[in-house]
Design an enzyme around this catalytic site. Structure first.
Site, PDB file in Angstrom:
ATOM      1  N   ASP A 118      -0.481   1.595   0.682  1.00 38.88           N
ATOM      2  CA  ASP A 118       0.303   0.772  -0.237  1.00 38.88           C
ATOM      3  C   ASP A 118      -0.032   1.005  -1.703  1.00 38.88           C
ATOM      4  OD1 ASP A 118       1.292  -0.537   2.105  1.00 38.88           O
ATOM      5  OD2 ASP A 118      -0.546  -1.699   2.156  1.00 38.88           O
ATOM      6  N   ASP A 160      -3.003  -4.043   2.280  1.00 40.67           N
ATOM      7  CA  ASP A 160      -4.440  -3.836   2.467  1.00 40.67           C
ATOM      8  C   ASP A 160      -4.927  -2.558   1.803  1.00 40.67           C
ATOM      9  OD1 ASP A 160      -3.274  -2.005   4.084  1.00 40.67           O
ATOM     10  OD2 ASP A 160      -4.214  -2.651   5.953  1.00 40.67           O
ATOM     11  N   ASP A 210       2.924  -5.855   3.540  1.00 41.77           N
ATOM     12  CA  ASP A 210       2.595  -4.916   4.600  1.00 41.77           C
ATOM     13  C   ASP A 210       2.386  -5.761   5.866  1.00 41.77           C
ATOM     14  OD1 ASP A 210       1.875  -2.562   5.921  1.00 41.77           O
ATOM     15  OD2 ASP A 210      -0.248  -2.891   5.501  1.00 41.77           O
TER      16      ASP A 210
END
Length: 1202
Positions: free
Chosen positions: A837, A833, A473
């Site tokens: 996700d 984080d 990410d």
């Protein structure tokens, strides 16, 4: 069966057969429970043996099978739910007022019963009309927005609530604390412990008590630790959900008003009253009245307030409510486990929400189920381990036949023959192997814990050693979490003005742009502190305005009842208005990439403000208000790594109410205001980590929700895209009214220039030549990825092979991307984080969460340090753990073969090792080596290749085979040569060291040993009787000493160091143990102590023979060490062999890479391709393994199909 949070997709019906059942019961009794144990391990066999196939409608047992590569079977019993307790229910009338409701279709009349099964905590009821099992515990998805308001807006009648409660079950997420006795039985029934029990019984029958006791103690300790760990996890999970089941709630009852009850009694369709202070949501619910501010940290990993708005009342063409809210239905849904921070109803009423899902069907329930039922791991090591053990069993079978033949021909008793034959199984199959492998994983877990990396799925540690692609990410992972405002670029007419910097102390002048900054956000004032998205917070703080405390609203009515009031602060400068009331919000979402608000200026007009991705915002603006230089101006800032937010507004007619306006009308004909430019810096350790991964030939891929050009620039700065590499932008789209999708390929080149504020990196179309294989990177947005997936499936693997940047990706698209990489045979890691996700973290081979929020509980790995440094560390530890596993496999195989070959040689003379000889080898040698060999730490440098992934790889097999041959050679030499010695005598075990033997010089202490043996009992006759009853012989002593010391030498050879583990000499405990063991073995070899030799059943041999044995061992060690270093570990040699035989990797991505290297037309630059067929929805063209993740709510499927 659909993949709605289940791995099962196939269901088969069976009916219990009386005769078969009786035969199986007889088999259980006659086999003394062995058949029952086999059925416990193989539930499908149990069903096939006891039942006959039938239609699902008649089945009393169903068999479920996964359609993945594992084909795991599960047996479920069909149960009945009786509704007879509802006395006032007439069999002829609908039980539920809504005749189209699923509940009316699952009730069998006149019996008033419901057939159901329970799979992974979810209840499915048999739909009599559709002839399939349907999921209950959820509100029907077919309802329109208007129907939800009409049917459930006043609450459920008491009678219907009772019916729904019986059929759907209680609203509980029950994770029972499994009793210790259940955990104990489940663990003990593991096939490994059953084999150990068999071995112990056999050893006790042969009076091998000491080692049996040792194995019992080790097994008890292992079982106790496992049960303790499982119990601890069970308690932890129980505490995580126990508060959910007893939350006091208020529910509207039709014709009865508001009632208070415990949340366990809630059913889908109930109407909740949300009022008062903070409260945890005990279910998923649709907000139908009012506005709520919730903390979705449990769901997203980010503890920031999120505004939820009520479900609109319009039908939008009679579409189901989710379809009518397709842009972002989640903004109307309150998820279970999230915290309601603030709730405001219409007028003076409480906010209202209709219960959507209960129990394990909820968001929190799916999180818990993803922990209870994790996705099975498909890793070659574990498959090869089973084959490895089967091979050892096959070798043992050969030994059994040999033993039976030898002892039968010698006239031994049948019982003795059976025991000796069964001995070969316990010798050839090492019972300590699983314990040794588990020890290695435990040591690695401890090392990771010291690095503040925590693991909830230990079996994935070995998989980390094979990772060759990592998805990152961007925001909060590669870049800093916080953003700094850099400047405001306003649009005026056909051009953009100069940048207004926020670094100056002068306040921002009032205007539409300032109005957007003070009102277009989701910030709230909680406990005297402004909270919300970091981007919104930075933007709002730059205006020096303040949010008014809602407690000081003085009981406002009408539109201002839910309004958030913002007023200029002391540092805001001169503002011609007293404040702004935010009347209505359309919150930001990753899927929409925008948010908008309706705001009332005190003493002024009513406005609409929008902010979001610049490309998205521009689509909603009047074309005349967007400067022609929009693309180049946006590119100017995104190419420098800035995060750019687009702003827009329009003025509403005076007196137009905000509440009834649909979003489509609000977000139309806007005026483009300009760009808000924010700086997002790389984390300090990002570039070094990515450079380390690149040097180790591990691919890095960026998967972000940010702008694609910003992502490309960050990828260049971070080192994902190396200098000189070409970037190809892939843009795919579908046009309304056009049946074909298109994909365009554009080469982007970096050029250096100068702008008003320093260097500028522009991107423009480049030439079609000069793009070498492996020196180009594909970049695409989430919308392009979806079009390619739907319409250009044949291109997707080619794009992924060199795809580096994927921008504007939704959470579901991130998970899909990870899955597509896995289909290409990549071992995929995902580092994020936790914000968006969760699905990708669970889908990846190794998901690494940098968030400690509850949403990340189901991620296999969690780093308490929010840094990407955890990624190479995890790979290093995974590689070390994987090599350790191979070392242990090889050592245990050689230890078994060393002992096995020695025993077979001695069986030829009807001899074997004595109990203490076995005990010393098994306990003092192998057990200690197994516990300490795994202590080697990971090597600090990542090398550009991975360890072997298969036990059946040629180098590993050759290593084992060569060492078995070396072992066989040395033992055969010892066995044969000892019989050729002049002092050798099969009848007299004292001939080698007796005073009368002058052919060899006796060793020290031999005289005392001779005297001691000849003077015990009644003299020499008694000594000879003891000798005959023992296993003492020259062959036994020779073979045992050779095999024992050989076990140590093999441990040294197999204890790998560089390049994946620390050198052996740094494993101080292992070196110390080896030194002590070698010292003891040499003491056995050279010290002729009568008491010791008698206990160990050894005989005295001349010193020269002992030196000869040591020489044989040194030669064997030298040959083994040279073979291991010069052949097995010689990468150059294996590369040469591969080239000579034409071997090439069979991985899908490697085959594709070789094919594309020969394709001169790839990549197809500067052209547009069209699809050959009409695009299909993603789910229609691809079906893949599904497991419990939050994203399962995005595509609901509720039926179980045969």
């Amino acid at each position: 069966m659909p993949p709605d949070s289940l791995a099962y997709k196939e269901i088969f019906g069976y009916k219990t057969h009386g005769f078969r059942r009786a035969a199986c019961v007889a088999g259980h009794i006659l086999s003394c429970g062995v058949l029952l144990l086999v059925f416990y391990w193989k539930p499908a066999w149990d069903v096939w043996a006891n039942c006959v196939p039938c239609d699902l409608e008649e089945a009393d047992v169903v068999l479920l099978r996964t359609t993945d590569e594992f084909h795991i079977y599960s047996r479920k019993k069909v149960t009945w739910i009786s509704l007879s307790s509802l006395n006032d229910t007439s069999p002829d009338s609908p039980v539920v007022a809504d005749e189209s409701s699923l509940l009316n279709k699952v009730i069998r009349k006149p019996e008033m019963k419901v057939r159901c099964i329970q799979v992974q905590k979810i209840r499915y009821a048999w739909d009599l009309s559709a002839n399939r099992f349907q999921k209950v515990g959820v509100l029907e998805e077919s309802h329109t927005c208007a129907e939800i308001h009409a049917k459930f807006g006043s609450g459920l009648p008491h009678k219907e609530q009772d019916v729904r409660k019986l059929i759907c079950g209680p609203n509980t997420i029950d994770v029972e604390i499994t009793p210790v006795w259940k955990l104990l039985i489940k663990e003990v029934l593991n096939p490994f412990y059953i084999f150990q029990l068999f071995s112990i019984c056999l050893w006790l029958a042969e009076d091998y008590v000491e080692y049996s006791v040792a194995i019992v103690l080790m097994s008890v300790l292992s079982v106790a630790l496992t049960v303790y760990d499982l119990r601890k996890q069970s308690v932890k999970l129980h505490r995580l959900v126990e508060s959910h089941n007893s939350v006091p709630v208020k529910v509207y009852r039709r014709q009865a008003g508001v009632q208070e009850m415990e949340s366990r009694h809630l059913v889908p369709g109930d109407l909740l009253a949300l009022a008062g202070g903070r409260a945890m949501l005990p279910c998923d619910a649709i907000l139908v009245s009012g506005v709520c501010i919730v903390n979705e940290g449990m769901l997203t990993g980010e503890s920031i307030p999120v505004t939820k708005t009520c479900l609109p009342r319009d039908d939008n063409g009679q579409l189901p409510w989710r379809s009518s809210c397709a842009d972002d239905y989640r903004r109307h849904v309150l998820f279970c486990g999230t915290e309601v921070v603030q709730a405001k109803g219409d007028s003076k009423e409480a906010a209202k929400a209709v219960v959507l899902r209960t129990g394990f069907n909820t968001a929190k329930g799916e999180l818990v189920r993803s922990i209870l039922y994790p996705k099975p791991m498909n890793f070659r090591l574990y498959r090869d381990a089973v084959r490895f053990l089967l091979c050892l069993i096959g070798v043992a079978a050969i030994g059994m036949i040999y033993a039976v033949c030898v002892f039968t021909l010698s006239g031994e008793e049948a019982g003795e023959v059976v025991k000796k034959a069964l001995d070969t199984i316990t010798i050839a199959v090492p019972p300590a192997l699983p314990a040794a492998l588990t020890t290695g994983i435990i040591y690695t877990q401890r090392r990771l814990k010291r690095k503040k990396i925590f693991c909830i799925s230990p079996q994935r540690i070995n998989v980390c050693g094979q990772l060759n692609l990592i998805c990152f990410d961007k925001t909060g992972t590669l870049t800093e979490d916080g953003l700094d405002l850099w400047g405001l670029v306003l649009a005026k007419g056909k051009s953009f003005q100069n940048v207004s910097s926020f670094s100056s102390k002068s306040p921002l002048p009032w205007g539409p742009a300032c109005g957007a900054m003070v009102s277009c956000h989701s910030l709230v004032l909680l406990d005297g502190k402004i909270q919300g998205d970091p981007l919104d917070l930075k933007m709002f703080e730059a205006t020096h305005w303040e949010i008014e405390d809602p407690k000081d609203d003085g009981g406002k009515d009408g539109e201002l009842a839910h309004a958030v009031i913002v007023r200029p602060g002391p540092k805001a400068g001169h503002v011609p208005t007293g404040g702004v009331a935010i009347l209505r919000q359309f919150p930001f979402s990753s899927a929409l990439q925008r948010m908008s608000v309706v705001a009332q200026e005190f003493g002024g007009g009513r406005h609409v403000f929008m902010k979001g991705a610049p490309e998205t915002v521009a689509r909603f603006c009047h074309p005349d208000s967007v400067p022609p230089s929009f693309p180049s101006e946006l590119q100017l800032y995104t190419c420098r790594g800035f995060r750019v937010i687009g702003l827009a507004h329009k003025t509403l007619p005076a007196g137009m109410p905000a509440a009834p306006l649909p979003r489509e009308e609000v977000e139309s004909n806007l005026t483009f205001l300009g760009f808000l430019v924010m700086e997002n810096r790389l984390k300090r350790d990002t570039r070094p980590v990515l450079e380390e991964l690149t040097a180790a030939r591990i691919r890095s891929v960026m998967v972000t929700g940010d702008n694609i050009q910003t992502a490309i620039t960050v990828a260049r700065d971070a080192g994902m895209i190396l200098p000189g590499s070409k970037v190809i932008l892939v843009e795919a789209s579908t046009q309304v009214g056009h049946p074909l999708a298109s994909v365009t390929w554009k080469l982007l080149e970096e050029r250096k220039g100068h702008s008003h504020n320093g260097p500028k990196a522009g991107l423009e179309g480049g030439p079609l030549s000069g793009v070498g294989s492996g020196h180009y990177h594909f970049c695409m947005s989430g919308s392009s990825y979806e079009v390619v997936t739907q319409s250009f499936g044949h291109l997707l693997p080619k794009l992924l092979l060199n795809g580096t940047v994927f921008a504007r990706m939704s959470p579901a698209q991130k998970a899909s991307l990870v899955q597509e990489f896995q289909k290409m045979d990549y071992f995929v890691g995902m580092c994020g984080d936790g914000a968006n996700d969760c699905g990708a973290l669970k889908m990846a081979h190794a998901g690494i969460s940098l968030s400690e929020q509850e949403a990340s509980v189901a991620s296999p790995f969690t780093s308490k340090t929010p840094s990407v440094e955890c990624v190479p560390e995890l790979i290093r530890q995974g590689r070390a753990a994987l090599v350790t596993s191979f070392c242990m496999f090889k050592y245990m195989a050689l230890y078994s073969m060393i002992q096995y070959l020695g025993i077979l040689l001695l069986y030829w003379q009807l001899n074997t090792f004595g109990n203490y000889q076995f005990l010393f080898q098994d306990l003092a040698i192998t057990t200690l080596i197994g516990m300490t060999m795994s202590l080697n730490g990971a090597y600090p440098k990542l090398v550009p290749y991975r360890p072997a992934t298969r036990l059946t790889s040629p180098p590993l097999l050759l290593s084992v085979v060569l060492n078995i041959l070396f072992t066989l050679a040395v033992q055969l030499c010892g066995f044969a040569l000892v019989q050729q010695q002049p002092w050798y005598s099969r009848a007299n075990m004292l001939s080698a060291c007796s005073p009368g033997n002058t052919s060899q010089v006796p060793s020290p202490g031999s005289a005392s040993l001779s005297q001691g043996l000849s003077s015990t009992g009644n003299g020499t006759d008694t000594g000879r009787e003891e000798e005959e009853s023992s296993y003492r012989s020259y062959e036994n002593t020779t073979v045992w000493l050779l095999s024992t010391i050989n076990c140590l030498l093999v441990a040294v050879v197999f204890s790998k160091g560089k390049p994946f583990r620390q050198p052996m000499y740094k494993n101080y405990v292992f070196v110390l143990v080896l030194a002590l063991q070698l010292g003891v073995c040499l003491f056995f070899l050279f010290a002729s102590l009568d008491g010791l030799y008698a206990r160990m059943e050894l005989v005295c041999t001349p010193l020269a023979w002992r030196i000869s044995l040591l020489g044989m061992l040194l030669v064997t060690f030298g040959a083994s060490f040279i073979a291991e270093e010069a052949v097995i570990e010689n990468r150059a040699l294996w590369r040469l062999l591969k080239r000579s035989v034409g071997y090439q990797s069979a991985s899908s991505y490697q085959r594709l890479r070789r094919a594309l290297e020969k394709d001169s037309a790839w990549p197809p630059l500067g052209k547009t391709d069209f699809s050959e067929s009409v695009a299909l929805p993603l789910g229609a063209c691809r079906e893949a393994y599904s497991n419990p993740v939050f994203e399962s709510h995005e595509e609901p499927r509720s039926g179980l199909h045969p």
